[in-house]
Structures are given as C-alpha cells and as structure tokens.
Design an enzyme around this catalytic site. Structure first.
Site: not given
Length: 614
Positions: A2, A51-52, A79-80, A103, A378
């Site tokens: 996001c 950004l889902a 982020g995650e 999260d 990546s």
C-alpha cells in the site's frame, strides 16, 4: 502492499485541512489502486491507498481500535507481516478479539499489546504509522532491512510523512529544494542512512522507530546488524541455510491473489523459483514465472566486463526444470528509450538516478507482470547476503579504504560526477563526501575475538553491502513495482537469514572459491546444472546501439535549449561530446553520464526544485 501519508499538527484542527490530506494520499494511488481512505481527528490525519493482498474484503484502512476507555489508536500500514497468523494466536491468548483476517489488524493490536516493541516481533517488510491518542503521539516504524520506504518532514508544530517523497511534497509546508548534501547523494553511490535528498526531509532508517510528540521527535533503533560467533561448520551451515529458505519461501507464498516469480536464470531467482515450484506442486499448483529480455539480445550478445552470458538460455532451463508457466517479456530499444517511460521512472523515484534502460526495462517488466499477478517473489539481495558481486573477490576492492563497489565502478564508469561542471564538482567535493560516508559506515562494525585481518576486512565489505548498497536496489525495486501496483517480495531479506549468513566467516561463504558458495550448495538439488555452474551476471542492459542513439537524440534536444537550468550542474561541453560519440563505441562512463544528465534535465522540468551548491 500500500501507500501511506499523513500529517500531525499540534496547533491545528486538521479536519479543516482535509483537501490537503486527500491530495497527499492521492499521490500514493499507484501504490494502492484498490481502495482509499482518510482518518482525521484533531491534530492528526492519516491517509491510505490500498493494494489488497490478504483478506480482500477486510483489512480496509486507516484502521482504528480502542486503546482505552476514552481513546483510540489509528494506523496506516504498508507491507506484509509474514508471521501474522502466529502473532494473532498469541494476541488472542492475551484477550484480543479480531474482526478481520488481515495482517494489518494483527499489527495494530500488537501495538496495543506491546507498544513500539511490536516491531521486534514482526517478520516481514513493512512501514507503518500509528496515532496513539492516549499520549497524543505519532509512531513511525520501518522494517529491519529497509524494504518498504517511509519518509518524514518535521514542521514547526509536528510532522508530515509518506511512503514516498511525493506524498510530503504535495503539502504546501514542504518546499521542493535540494541542498549540497542532497546533490552529493545524487552524484555518489553511498546511500547515507536517513538521507532523503530533499531539503528538510528525512528517511525513517531501517530498523528504527520514530516517535513524534509535542515535545519533539525521538528516534530509537530496534534492530541492527551485529557481530556474533558462528559455531556451525560447513555442512551445518548449508543445511541451516536451506531450512531457513524453505520456511521463508513458504511464508512469502501466502497471498489471496495471484502470485509469481521473477526469473533471471541466475542462482538467486532460480533457487527461489524451484523451491516455490516444489512447495506449490505439493498443493496441486504450479508457479508462474516471468523474465525480461531484449529483441535479438541472446543472438547478438557480446560478453563484457559485467556480463559473461545472456540470461535467456538459463531462464528457459529453469522454467523447464521447475515446470513453471513461463513468459518472456521481450522489449525493443524504442520503448526502452521512450521519454515517457523515463519520466515515469523519475516520477516513481522522485529523483534522477541515471539507471537508464535498467530502470525502464524493470518498469515495463513489472507492468506486464501486473496484468497476470499481484505478488511476485524476487531474488533481490542474495548477492549482498551471500557475497555474489565481483568486488567481493577483487583484491583491489578488498584492500580499498572505500566502498568496494566504487572501485569497480571507477574502472568502468570513470570518476564520480565526471559529467558535471568544474564549478559543481569543486563545490560538492564528492571524493571527500564519499570518504566521510565510508568512514562512518564502517565505524560501527564490531570485530569478532580472534578474527583475522582479512576476515575482518571481508566482514566490513559484507556490512556496507547490507547496510548501504542493497538499499539503493531495494528502493529501485519498490518504486518500479509500486508504480504499477505490483507487490514484490524479497525472501533473501528475511532478517533471520541475513543475521545468520552475515556472521558466517568469509572462508565459509566462499569455501569453493566461487561467489555465493553457501547458497549454491544449499539449493544444488533443485537447480539445473547450467545454472549451478553459471557465473554471476547482473541485471541485464541492452547492447543495441539503437538505444544509445535514441538517448543521444533526447539529450540533443536538451542541448538545443541553452538556458536550461540543468547546465547549472551538467557540463554543456561534456554533454555535447557524449551526444556526438559513435553510439556503437560509446564507453560505459559516457553512456552512464549521458543517462544521468538526461534524467536530471527531466527531473528539473518535472519538479522545479530549488538547487543550492553551498
């Protein structure tokens, strides 16, 4: 993934500044195309573009929760957090209740339980801001390696913040100006922690917490790269690296949207692709992979000082071995040199970095990938972690009392800022700035008891790659991917892996005399032999003279405007010579300077920054 933005002003009621807050938030729309929201309460305003990726129906932001009977904590998060399920279970055992499966809510409730110390419990890539009404304070937290960006701009009565400088620059309080140190950062390759280049702006340093209150701003570090003994032998180290990688890949494959891998045919991306393929095959799924290539590149490839082989044949070996659903993104010189794409990357970075076709090709790769996937894994950062670059093995770079990559860069690209005017070079004194930056970078490296002079030298080389060099590449990947709404995950930046491999002695990291020995052995069973034997090759760059010709044509248009402010920095005579050079025989130094000069001209046109040399 996001984009976040916000404003704290202790002397204002920001409900009257909603239009400005929304303008700041809107600059992050590329990072979050799926949803948007703002939260404003008294002196605090938070903005979010989403950004889902996890819990698509839930997880909307800004997210708030009751902090006490009469106060709220509100958060915007980018982020995650890969260990969020374990943390959620722990928080439930402590009495917390959850309304979503995201999260984001785990991190927010983790903050309510542990305060700023929640950062120490997170495994992931993240940058977030919490407004805590209990103490009327803003808390900014960034991940350990600096994967996710976060900037702030102190004001007379508070602070502005955002995922990218453009969010801050959208507020009238932030003046678009770049002073001497900012220019020095632009023309060197040192990546000073905290330096945002824009005057008055700061970067939240990786592994730190920035707390903003009415009494001022306080910064605390919750993580740093520390020297520790490494008792494991070779076999134990190789096995532990493999175990860590399997766990990391498993965690980072979790998503509620389509995911893929970025495949270059190098050791790093090939290992990740193969492990992901094995893990997903056990679940009845296959991996989708993507690679960038150029028209005619493999057929006409000529080995140079950086690259011995083209990527294409190795990419296809891995795709066949791992049974991926593979697609090559093949690009032509015309689109790589398109000024609109160059401008898009400058806008994405907010800065003119001079990476040329390596930026535009990355942007086009990510744009193509985004048509099929929302999340990509990546191999970025494996070279810094495991010792993959040629400078790790270059005796001159090993002995040099400066950043080792600059030794290699000087051999290929000449002196720093060679395309600048004499006045600019004299005023900025780039060599002294670089030396001071290096001395500061290595001053905190601890020496292990009994460590030899050579091993300590290699420890410092590894340290500056992990705390300086890698951040340039992480910034590049973040900006290029988020410019098209693609989340790129970097498994090799997992802090557990970084800490473990950093403390393995160099003799172990290079036990077979080759680059990335530990990674190669840890993943040997999943790699095609061709990739196992391949020598490190950096991200590809087109060798087509037609690309250089197109760049020269664009630079000639800048020369045709003699009053352009770019010539306050860039030597007109130097640029003219670069434009007149035969494209087929242009040197790396001249090509890089040409790219950088053109970027600077476009950046000045786009941002109109006030520039000062002293």
């Amino acid at each position: 993934m996001c984009g976040i933005a916000g404003w704290v002003s202790y002397e204002r009621d920001l409900s009257r500044e909603r239009e400005t807050v929304e303008a700041m938030t809107e600059t992050m729309s590329c990072r979050g195309p799926d949803d948007s929201g703002t939260w404003i309460e008294g002196p605090a305003a938070l903005g979010h573009r989403r950004l889902a990726v996890i819990d698509l129906p839930g997880g909307r932001q800004p997210m708030s929760a009751e902090a006490s009977s009469d106060s709220t904590a509100a958060m915007v998060y980018s982020g995650e957090t890969y260990n969020f399920e374990g943390l959620r279970s722990e928080l439930r055992s402590r009495g917390h209740h959850f309304g979503t499966g995201s999260d984001t809510e785990v991190v927010l409730r983790g903050y309510l339980e542990w305060g700023e110390a929640v950062a120490e419990r997170l495994n992931g890539m993240y940058a977030f801001a919490v407004w805590d009404e209990r103490e009327r304070k803003l808390v900014l937290i960034r991940d350990r390696m600096g994967i996710k960006p976060l900037y702030y701009y102190p004001t007379d009565d508070g602070v502005l913040f955002g995922s990218e400088p453009k969010a801050i620059l959208a507020n009238p309080l932030a003046r678009p100006a770049v002073g001497p140190d900012g220019l020095r950062e632009l023309f060197t390759f040192v990546k000073t922690p905290g330096q945002a280049i824009w005057e008055g702006m700061r970067e939240v340093e990786p592994g730190t917490v920035v707390t903003v209150g009415q009494g001022g701003i306080r910064t605390t570090r919750y993580w740093s790269l520390e020297t520790r003994p490494h008792p494991d032998g070779r076999d134990e180290t190789v096995a532990h690296v493999r175990d860590l990688l399997e766990d990391i890949v498993s965690r980072q494959l979790v998503a509620d949207v389509p995911r893929c891998t970025l495949l270059s045919g190098g050791l790093d991306s090939s290992a990740l692709t193969a492990m992901a393929a094995q893990q997903l095959a056990a679940q009845g799924e296959s991996v989708r992979s993507f690679a960038v290539d150029f028209v005619g590149h493999t057929e006409n490839f000529v080995a140079d000082a950086l690259r011995d082989t083209p990527d294409g044949p190795f990419v296809h070996d891995v795709a066949k071995s791992a049974a991926t659903r593979h697609e090559d993104i093949v690009l032509g010189s015309g689109e790589l040199a398109d000024l609109r794409l160059r401008s898009a990357m400058i806008r994405a970075r907010d800065l003119p970095m001079g990476f040329g076709d390596m930026d535009t090709s990355l942007y086009l790769l990510f744009k193509a990938v985004r048509e099929h996937s929302t999340v990509a894994l990546s191999g970025e950062s494996a070279d810094e972690v495991f010792g993959g670059y040629k400078q790790f093995f270059d005796p001159a770079a090993q002995r040099a009392d400066t950043f080792p990559w600059l030794v290699r860069l000087k051999e290929m690209a000449g002196e720093q800022g060679g395309f600048l005017t004499d006045e600019t070079r004299k005023a900025l004194d780039l060599d002294s700035y670089t030396q001071d930056a290096y001395d500061d970078a290595v001053s905190g490296v601890e020496r292990l008891a009994g460590e030899s002079d050579f091993e300590f030298r290699m420890r410092k080389i590894c340290y500056v790659h992990l705390t300086r060099f890698v951040r340039v590449l992480l910034d590049r990947k973040d900006r290029a991917s988020m410019a098209v709404g693609l989340e790129v995950r970097v498994p090799f930046c997992d802090h557990r892996l970084v800490e473990y491999v950093y403390n393995a002695p160099w003799s172990l990291k290079s036990f077979d005399g080759r680059e990335k020995s530990l990674l190669r052995e840890a993943t040997a069973d999943v790699l095609p032999r061709s990739v196992y034997d391949r020598v490190k090759s950096p991200y590809p760059s087109t060798q087509d003279p037609g690309y250089v010709t197109a760049v020269q044509k664009s630079a000639a248009e800048v020369l045709a405007a003699p009053s352009h402010p770019v010539f306050d920095l860039v030597s007109r005579d130097w640029l003219r010579r670069a434009v007149e050079t035969d494209a087929a025989g242009i040197s790396p130094a001249r090509r890089h300077g040409l790219e950088h000069a053109l970027d600077i001209a476009l950046w000045i046109d786009m941002y109109g920054p006030a520039l000062t040399l002293s």
